[in-house]
Motif scaffolding. Structure first.
Motif, mmCIF file in Angstrom:
data_model
loop_
_atom_site.group_PDB
_atom_site.id
_atom_site.type_symbol
_atom_site.label_atom_id
_atom_site.label_comp_id
_atom_site.label_asym_id
_atom_site.label_seq_id
_atom_site.Cartn_x
_atom_site.Cartn_y
_atom_site.Cartn_z
ATOM 1 N N HIS A 9 0.838 -1.204 0.000
ATOM 2 C CA HIS A 9 0.000 0.000 0.000
ATOM 3 C C HIS A 9 0.867 1.245 0.000
ATOM 4 C CE1 HIS A 9 -2.323 -3.305 1.776
ATOM 5 N NE2 HIS A 9 -3.372 -2.739 1.206
ATOM 6 N N ARG A 10 0.417 2.258 -0.714
ATOM 7 C CA ARG A 10 1.132 3.538 -0.777
ATOM 8 C C ARG A 10 0.880 4.383 0.464
ATOM 9 N NH1 ARG A 10 2.546 5.470 -6.144
ATOM 10 N NH2 ARG A 10 2.030 3.947 -7.742
ATOM 11 N N ARG A 11 -0.311 4.288 1.033
ATOM 12 C CA ARG A 11 -0.699 5.157 2.141
ATOM 13 C C ARG A 11 -1.886 4.533 2.853
ATOM 14 N NH1 ARG A 11 -2.414 6.955 -2.598
ATOM 15 N NH2 ARG A 11 -0.484 8.075 -2.971
ATOM 16 N N GLY A 12 -2.351 5.212 3.916
ATOM 17 C CA GLY A 12 -3.558 4.781 4.587
ATOM 18 C C GLY A 12 -3.298 3.972 5.836
ATOM 19 N N MET A 13 -4.353 3.382 6.343
ATOM 20 C CA MET A 13 -4.292 2.624 7.577
ATOM 21 C C MET A 13 -3.288 1.483 7.502
ATOM 22 S SD MET A 13 -5.448 -0.514 8.923
ATOM 23 C CE MET A 13 -6.882 -0.989 7.957
ATOM 24 N N GLU A 72 -0.473 1.288 10.332
ATOM 25 C CA GLU A 72 -0.442 0.155 11.248
ATOM 26 C C GLU A 72 0.628 -0.869 10.882
ATOM 27 O OE1 GLU A 72 -2.210 0.148 13.940
ATOM 28 O OE2 GLU A 72 -3.239 2.019 13.404
ATOM 29 N N GLN A 73 1.453 -0.584 9.886
ATOM 30 C CA GLN A 73 2.571 -1.442 9.482
ATOM 31 C C GLN A 73 2.112 -2.856 9.101
ATOM 32 O OE1 GLN A 73 5.222 -1.121 12.893
ATOM 33 N NE2 GLN A 73 6.124 0.751 12.076
ATOM 34 N N MET A 129 14.502 -5.565 5.752
ATOM 35 C CA MET A 129 13.360 -4.927 5.096
ATOM 36 C C MET A 129 12.199 -4.774 6.064
ATOM 37 S SD MET A 129 13.192 -6.750 1.351
ATOM 38 C CE MET A 129 14.645 -6.928 0.320
ATOM 39 N N VAL A 130 11.938 -5.809 6.847
ATOM 40 C CA VAL A 130 10.802 -5.781 7.769
ATOM 41 C C VAL A 130 10.880 -4.582 8.704
ATOM 42 C CG1 VAL A 130 9.731 -6.968 9.730
ATOM 43 C CG2 VAL A 130 10.381 -8.268 7.694
ATOM 44 N N PHE A 164 11.313 2.247 4.169
ATOM 45 C CA PHE A 164 11.036 1.342 3.053
ATOM 46 C C PHE A 164 9.541 1.169 2.863
ATOM 47 C CE2 PHE A 164 10.452 -3.170 1.684
ATOM 48 C CZ PHE A 164 10.975 -3.052 0.408
ATOM 49 N N TRP A 165 8.790 0.995 3.949
ATOM 50 C CA TRP A 165 7.357 0.734 3.853
ATOM 51 C C TRP A 165 6.555 1.995 3.562
ATOM 52 C CZ3 TRP A 165 6.415 -3.987 2.882
ATOM 53 C CH2 TRP A 165 7.273 -4.978 3.360
#
Length: 483
Positions: free
Chosen positions: A127-131, A135-136, A173-174, A179-180
């Motif tokens: 996802h690009r954005r949002g919940m 909330e990762q 990465m996690v 990155f996320w």
């Protein structure tokens, strides 16, 4: 300052005890029994930059205030194809390689030909954005897939110490928040000893983890086979904007000399008691021309027509004279026919987006344009299906995996149609021309659909994913042979 019943002074409302006298800071104890100086030292202890200490302090997620549907203005500027400019944060410094979303056949071939004792392929919708970002959820999903892969390899007898570097590469990465916060619609990760690569995908994918001696690359097929582009021209009286789009995104094209609305082309002046209107070039025309009009002014249609002539001249000179990409128009209904009458460009889309587009968000404009142009992107696939149907019954067409898979290895396949999500498990000995298909993954071998796609692409065949409902014969594979 008042007193209570026991004669103790009560501090004034809104002011700290001590009445804000800074000279006593550090001397008076607070309610916890510590002084200001002690408080300062405690604060420094828990806010220092040391990662080991900071890891124990809970902080709010940095992306918590990004509203749904709005761009994250803190994100890196995208490249022309919409990708972030680099792999951010810890990843860039850990030898983890990002492959471009517009991967070419050479890069695809390197992934496809990779062989190792253990190769892990992970696909994850992101996802690009949002919940989901706040909330990762994407990083949590990856963490679970990594754990799933690790347990699977251990159950197959893989030593933990040999797996540790591989798993650590993925866990970097996690735990990289930057990155996320810079994802697209999907993520592909390829892990093997000495090999850690990923691609931010411009389309969503099914969540899955594939473990074998080779990477699972057939879901990357759309990156190689859907490369058509088109132009979108958003027109209004006040603005003309050209975009270039493909199947995955859209970017504005800077056009030197593009007029900034009707007023940039048509100017009114007084001279010798006569009203004149002056047309002036913004860069593509031949300079200013004066026309007498008596006591009146050119009507609105005439003004717009001159403006659209200038837009067309500028586009033709700067961009379109060497192009054959379709041009889709977007704008209010009365403007679009006027432009069609004047343009020199031959490759105009018959359809258009109608309405006032001046304040439409680019992403919404692209989404609407992409929907209109869907048949354009599917044209090659649909023609391939038609060719296959026209050749049914002769020796050059087949829907049998036993015929198609060896043909892909031996460069006999001209067109390969693949049912989306299809899997066939087995082995193929290229040297002996022996194909063995298994009932399930548990019987060993590899995904032979993935192998067929890989070999067909490496040998120059035309390959298309097809929805199962549109697949000729409803099987996993269909092919036209070269001979």
């Amino acid at each position: 300052m008042g007193k209570d019943r026991d004669g103790r002074f009560i501090p004034q409302k809104g002011k700290p005890s001590g009445n804000g006298r800074e000279s006593e800071l550090g001397l008076r104890p607070n309610l916890e029994g510590t002084t200001y100086e002690q408080d300062r030292k405690i604060t420094e202890k828990y806010t220092e930059s040391d990662e080991k200490t900071a890891a124990n302090v809970r902080v709010l997620h940095p992306n918590r205030n990004v509203h749904k549907g709005e761009e994250d203005l803190t994100a890196p500027e995208p490249r022309a194809n919409g990708e972030p400019t680099s792999a951010p944060g810890k990843i860039a410094a850990q030898g983890i390689t990002e492959l471009p979303a517009n991967i070419d056949r050479e890069q695809f071939a390197a992934l496809a030909r990779h062989r190792a004792k253990w190769s892990i392929t992970i696909y994850l919708p992101t996802h690009r954005r949002g919940m989901e970002v706040n909330e990762q959820l994407d990083s949590i999903a990856l963490k679970q897939l990594i754990r799933q892969a690790e347990l699977s390899l251990i159950s197959q007898g893989a030593p933990r110490e040999e797996l540790r570097p591989l798993m650590e590469c993925a866990r970097i990465m996690v735990h990289d928040d930057a990155f996320w916060r810079n994802q697209r619609e999907g993520l592909a990760i390829f892990l093997a000893p000495g090999n850690c690569q990923f691609i931010r995908l411009p389309f969503t994918v099914k969540e899955e983890c594939y473990i074998n001696h080779s990477f699972y690359v057939s879901p990357l097929l759309p990156l190689l086979t859907t490369q058509e582009k088109f132009f979108l021209l958003a027109l209004s009286k006040h603005k003309a904007t050209l975009y270039e789009a493909d199947a995955w995104g859209m970017q504005e094209v800077e056009v030197p000399g593009m007029p900034r609305g009707v007023e940039d082309v048509v100017h009114f002046e007084e001279k010798d008691d006569q009203k004149l209107f002056r047309t002036s070039s913004s860069g593509a025309g031949q300079g200013a021309n004066y026309h007498g009009i008596g006591a009146g002014k050119p009507d609105n249609k005439a003004n717009i027509s001159m403006y659209l002539d200038e837009v067309d001249e500028t586009l033709w000179k700067e961009i379109l004279n060497t192009s054959n990409q379709p041009l889709l128009l977007a704008g209010v209904e009365y403007i679009l026919p006027l432009f069609r009458q004047r343009t020199k460009y031959r490759y105009m889309s018959e359809q258009a987006l109608t309405g006032n587009m001046e304040h439409t968000p680019v992403q919404e404009l692209y989404s609407n344009a992409r929907q209109v142009m869907e048949p354009y992107f599917l044209e090659k696939r649909d023609k391939a299906i038609e060719r296959f149907s026209n050749n049914l019954g002769n020796n050059l067409s087949s829907r049998e995996p036993a015929d198609i898979i060896p043909a892909c290895y031996y460069a006999r396949t001209e067109v390969l149609l693949v049912s989306e999500g299809a899997r066939l498990w087995g082995t193929f000995s290229e040297q002996d021309n022996i194909l063995r298909l298994h009932d399930s993954e548990a019987d060993g071998g590899e995904c032979m659909v993935n192998a067929a796609v890989t070999q067909a692409l490496l040998h120059g065949a035309e390959v298309h994913y097809v929805p199962p409902d549109n697949m000729p014969g409803n099987g996993p594979l269909a092919a036209l042979m070269r001979y």
